[in-house]
Design a protein around this motif. Structure first.
Motif, PDB file in Angstrom:
ATOM      1  N   SER A  70      -1.856  -2.016  -9.509  1.00 40.15           N
ATOM      2  CA  SER A  70      -3.247  -1.886  -9.956  1.00 40.15           C
ATOM      3  C   SER A  70      -4.063  -1.000  -9.022  1.00 40.15           C
ATOM      4  CB  SER A  70      -3.903  -3.264 -10.066  1.00 40.15           C
ATOM      5  OG  SER A  70      -3.893  -3.915  -8.801  1.00 40.15           O
ATOM      6  N   GLY A  71      -3.603  -0.828  -7.788  1.00 42.00           N
ATOM      7  CA  GLY A  71      -4.297   0.037  -6.841  1.00 42.00           C
ATOM      8  C   GLY A  71      -3.757   1.447  -6.791  1.00 42.00           C
ATOM      9  N   HIS A 124       0.822  -1.194   0.000  1.00 40.12           N
ATOM     10  CA  HIS A 124       0.000   0.000   0.000  1.00 40.12           C
ATOM     11  C   HIS A 124       0.865   1.257   0.000  1.00 40.12           C
ATOM     12  CE1 HIS A 124      -2.936  -2.976   1.544  1.00 40.12           C
ATOM     13  NE2 HIS A 124      -3.777  -2.216   0.864  1.00 40.12           N
ATOM     14  N   ASP A 151      -1.132  -4.299 -15.564  1.00 46.18           N
ATOM     15  CA  ASP A 151      -1.596  -3.799 -14.264  1.00 46.18           C
ATOM     16  C   ASP A 151      -2.800  -2.876 -14.395  1.00 46.18           C
ATOM     17  OD1 ASP A 151       0.295  -4.812 -12.150  1.00 46.18           O
ATOM     18  OD2 ASP A 151       1.753  -3.911 -13.498  1.00 46.18           O
ATOM     19  N   TRP A 152      -2.780  -2.005 -15.396  1.00 44.31           N
ATOM     20  CA  TRP A 152      -3.813  -0.976 -15.494  1.00 44.31           C
ATOM     21  C   TRP A 152      -4.821  -1.228 -16.608  1.00 44.31           C
ATOM     22  CZ3 TRP A 152       1.031   2.437 -15.035  1.00 44.31           C
ATOM     23  CH2 TRP A 152       1.360   2.601 -13.682  1.00 44.31           C
ATOM     24  N   GLU A 175       6.902  -6.139  -9.084  1.00 43.91           N
ATOM     25  CA  GLU A 175       5.888  -7.118  -8.712  1.00 43.91           C
ATOM     26  C   GLU A 175       5.617  -7.091  -7.206  1.00 43.91           C
ATOM     27  OE1 GLU A 175       4.468 -11.383 -10.466  1.00 43.91           O
ATOM     28  OE2 GLU A 175       6.623 -11.004 -10.273  1.00 43.91           O
ATOM     29  N   ARG A 176       6.512  -6.550  -6.436  1.00 40.03           N
ATOM     30  CA  ARG A 176       6.316  -6.459  -4.982  1.00 40.03           C
ATOM     31  C   ARG A 176       5.343  -5.356  -4.601  1.00 40.03           C
ATOM     32  NH1 ARG A 176       9.758  -9.937  -7.278  1.00 40.03           N
ATOM     33  NH2 ARG A 176      10.488 -11.423  -5.729  1.00 40.03           N
ATOM     34  N   PHE A 177       4.883  -4.560  -5.566  1.00 38.18           N
ATOM     35  CA  PHE A 177       3.960  -3.452  -5.321  1.00 38.18           C
ATOM     36  C   PHE A 177       2.645  -3.701  -6.049  1.00 38.18           C
ATOM     37  CE2 PHE A 177       8.308  -1.968  -5.158  1.00 38.18           C
ATOM     38  CZ  PHE A 177       8.356  -1.246  -3.975  1.00 38.18           C
ATOM     39  N   ARG A 178       1.549  -3.346  -5.416  1.00 39.47           N
ATOM     40  CA  ARG A 178       0.234  -3.525  -6.041  1.00 39.47           C
ATOM     41  C   ARG A 178      -0.062  -2.307  -6.916  1.00 39.47           C
ATOM     42  NH1 ARG A 178      -4.507  -5.126  -2.226  1.00 39.47           N
ATOM     43  NH2 ARG A 178      -3.873  -3.201  -1.223  1.00 39.47           N
ATOM     44  N   ARG A 189       3.120 -10.992 -12.699  1.00 42.45           N
ATOM     45  CA  ARG A 189       1.752 -11.297 -12.287  1.00 42.45           C
ATOM     46  C   ARG A 189       1.437 -12.721 -12.803  1.00 42.45           C
ATOM     47  NH1 ARG A 189       2.499  -7.163  -8.854  1.00 42.45           N
ATOM     48  NH2 ARG A 189       2.462  -5.139  -9.889  1.00 42.45           N
ATOM     49  N   SER A 207       3.280   6.300  -8.711  1.00 44.99           N
ATOM     50  CA  SER A 207       3.564   5.214  -9.658  1.00 44.99           C
ATOM     51  C   SER A 207       4.817   5.527 -10.468  1.00 44.99           C
ATOM     52  CB  SER A 207       2.363   4.983 -10.585  1.00 44.99           C
ATOM     53  OG  SER A 207       2.143   6.105 -11.427  1.00 44.99           O
TER      54      SER A 207
END
Length: 581
Positions: A317-318, A2, A504-505, A312-315, A287, A326
């Protein structure tokens, strides 16, 4: 992961960013391989069976022509690349090399083809050193025969066509021969690049082709005919690739390279002995997707996979795609990935650390832990997974390049990136085509106090590249995307940005390509110089970045499978187009 409260606060606050960055920061930014020449939004194209995306509308039309004639993705890619040699001569051609990644839909097999140039047998690691032992200035090394490697493109095309072609070899040359014979109108981009180049007019053959009788660059809209190249293409079409690597054409290439000023050492034996290599693709997961590209001597796929593995260790998409947070994460991941790229990659025979070590999940997890959520690393140090191996220093690379993405009606795919290195290569022309300057992709300094560089010059070696032709497969093993770009070492960031946007997006490909670029090659954070990116640069300063606004002239060609159809999009920064049926 987060976003921290600190990160949100900094995002909201922003800073006033109106002063130019210090000269020390600007000095870290590599030159653009090809200058910007405009921005024109291009809507995506949807087709049910096949799709072609290339760097020029004439090449796109040629690729589509070959598909309609029953050709495979390989047939179409070769025809399109040959047309690019005619209409986009500053970027790629038979005087250079390339990498091709192919997917055979029927067999479910992906292959990687290495048509990278090789160093002549007569050179050594002192090639780009002055008599006093200092590194040569870049363009002192580039312009002339010294920088020319053995061209690999045609040999690679012949080998791939023998395996995956459907149409006769001769048929693939017809569109390019037509354009070279009948001519084509000089585009705004080609005119601008001819006019800006300082060295091109020094070569008599190039001066005759690209300049008018008064010595002025050919005007936009003027007809450019290249009968000498047409004759070379006819010869190779009739006699095969051997006609390029042996005989009169080869003799003229060797004579041009060894001529003064600044002669090189390429010989007839070097040309006759060149071999393309089928290599095992370098693949990894991001992913739930499988990403495949070229292994060394390209550092492209490895560095893209490292960058993605760190992210990849970060979300993501949120996190909002256009947010400073970002952009911060992407730039920091780029710093870490490029630090390893610059330290470890070169000709595979000279590397002391294997890509698998640098892409191991535990290793990348450790690299990702170095990212601070509210401050920049500024400059990352390379990791050391080699248990005592010593990381190396940086070498120069700025290829002028073209990219082609194709999917045929059978589901076969080609991602092809071809290059002659700098814009107009070595500025040495033979029979209507320009010779590469790929040897300047080697490290100019062969060693330092820590020992030999893995990307040092050596007989028969292939210089490190950043070209990143890429195929992406979904969790069911179905082809999802075909992509790649020109742009020197920045190719890696362009392709990685592209994959993050698609995966991701879930961004539409044309909207994705229209977004401003941002990233770092382990120097300053580079932000595309556009009005809609200035606020982003201001916000990045709050994360400890020193943004540099500059043209970032990508040339991405993207094909994505969506709802059983192919969606193709071409980069708005160049002349490329997409077409399908």
């Amino acid at each position: 992961m987060h976003i921290s409260r600190t990160g949100f606060a900094l995002l909201l606050s922003g800073v006033l960013w109106g002063l130019p960055p210090p000269q020390a920061v600007l000095a870290q930014v590599p030159a653009q391989p090809e200058a910007a020449s405009g921005f024109s939004l291009k809507p995506a194209v949807t087709a049910s069976k096949a799709m072609v995306v290339t760097a020029n509308p004439h090449a796109t039309a040629a690729g589509l022509e070959l598909l309609h004639a029953g050709g495979s993705a390989v047939d179409a890619a070769i025809a399109a690349a040959l047309v690019l040699n005619v209409v986009e001569p500053q970027s790629s051609g038979i005087g250079g090399g390339g990498f091709l990644v192919h997917h055979d839909a029927r067999r479910g097999r992906t292959s990687a083809w290495d048509g990278r140039e090789t160093a002549p047998a007569g050179v050594d690691e002192h090639l780009f050193l002055t008599p006093g032992g200092d590194k040569m200035a870049f363009y002192d090394a580039v312009v002339g025969g010294r920088s020319v490697g053995v061209p690999g493109l045609l040999r690679m095309f012949a080998d791939v066509h023998a395996r995956h072609g459907r149409l006769p070899w001769k048929r693939l040359f017809e569109p390019a021969i037509r354009f070279a014979t009948d001519g084509f109108p000089v585009s705004q981009r080609l005119h601008a690049l001819i006019a800006k180049d300082r060295f091109l007019s020094r070569d008599p053959a190039a001066r005759q082709l690209f300049f008018d009788a008064d010595g002025r660059p050919l005007a936009e809209g003027a007809t450019l005919r290249n009968p000498l190249l047409a004759e070379v293409l006819r010869t190779v079409a009739e006699q095969g690739a051997d006609a390029f690597y042996e005989g009169p054409i080869a003799r003229d290439i060797a004579a041009a390279v060894t001529a003064t000023p600044n002669p090189g050492g390429l010989s007839l034996r070097d040309l006759a002995g060149y071999r393309a290599i089928e290599r095992t693709p370098l693949c990894g997961t991001y992913r739930s997707y499988r990403v495949c590209g070229m292994p060394p001597p390209s550092s492209g796929a490895a560095t893209v996979l490292a960058l993605l593995g760190i992210l990849e260790r970060f979300r993501l998409s949120g996190i909002a795609p256009d947010s400073a947070f970002s952009a911060h994460l992407f730039s920091e991941a780029g710093r870490l990935a490029f630090a390893d790229r610059d330290a470890w990659y070169g000709d595979p025979a000279a590397m002391t650390v294997a890509p698998a070590q640098l892409l191991a999940r535990d290793y990348l997890a450790g690299r990702a832990q170095q990212i601070r959520l509210d401050d920049s690393l500024d400059r990352a140090l390379p990791g050391n997974p080699g248990k005592g191996a010593t990381p190396r220093s940086v070498s120069v690379e700025q290829p002028a390049t073209s990219h082609i993405s194709i999917v045929d009606a059978a589901g076969n795919a080609v991602s092809l990136t071809a290059s002659i290195e700098d814009a107009f290569g070595s500025r040495r022309m033979v029979r209507g085509f320009l010779l590469n300057n790929q040897l300047t992709d080697f490290s100019f300094a062969p060693a330092d106090e820590r020992g030999p560089h893995p990307n040092r010059v050596g007989p028969g070696k292939r210089p490190r590249s950043s070209m990143s032709p890429t195929l992406v497969f979904d969790s069911n093993g179905q082809l999802f995307a075909v992509t790649g770009s020109p742009g020197g070492s920045q190719i890696i960031n362009y392709v990685a940005e592209n994959l993050v946007g698609l995966i991701d997006w879930k961004l539409p490909p044309d909207a994705l390509l229209a977004r401003p670029h941002v990233g770092s090659r382990n120097g300053p954070t580079e932000v595309e110089d556009r009005p809609d990116a200035r606020a982003l640069a201001a916000s990045l300063a709050a994360f400890g970045h020193e943004p540099v606004m500059r043209d970032l002239t990508s040339g991405l060609g993207v094909i994505v499978r969506q709802n059983g159809k192919w969606i193709g999009a071409a980069d708005p920064r160049r002349e490329g187009t997409a077409a399908g049926y």
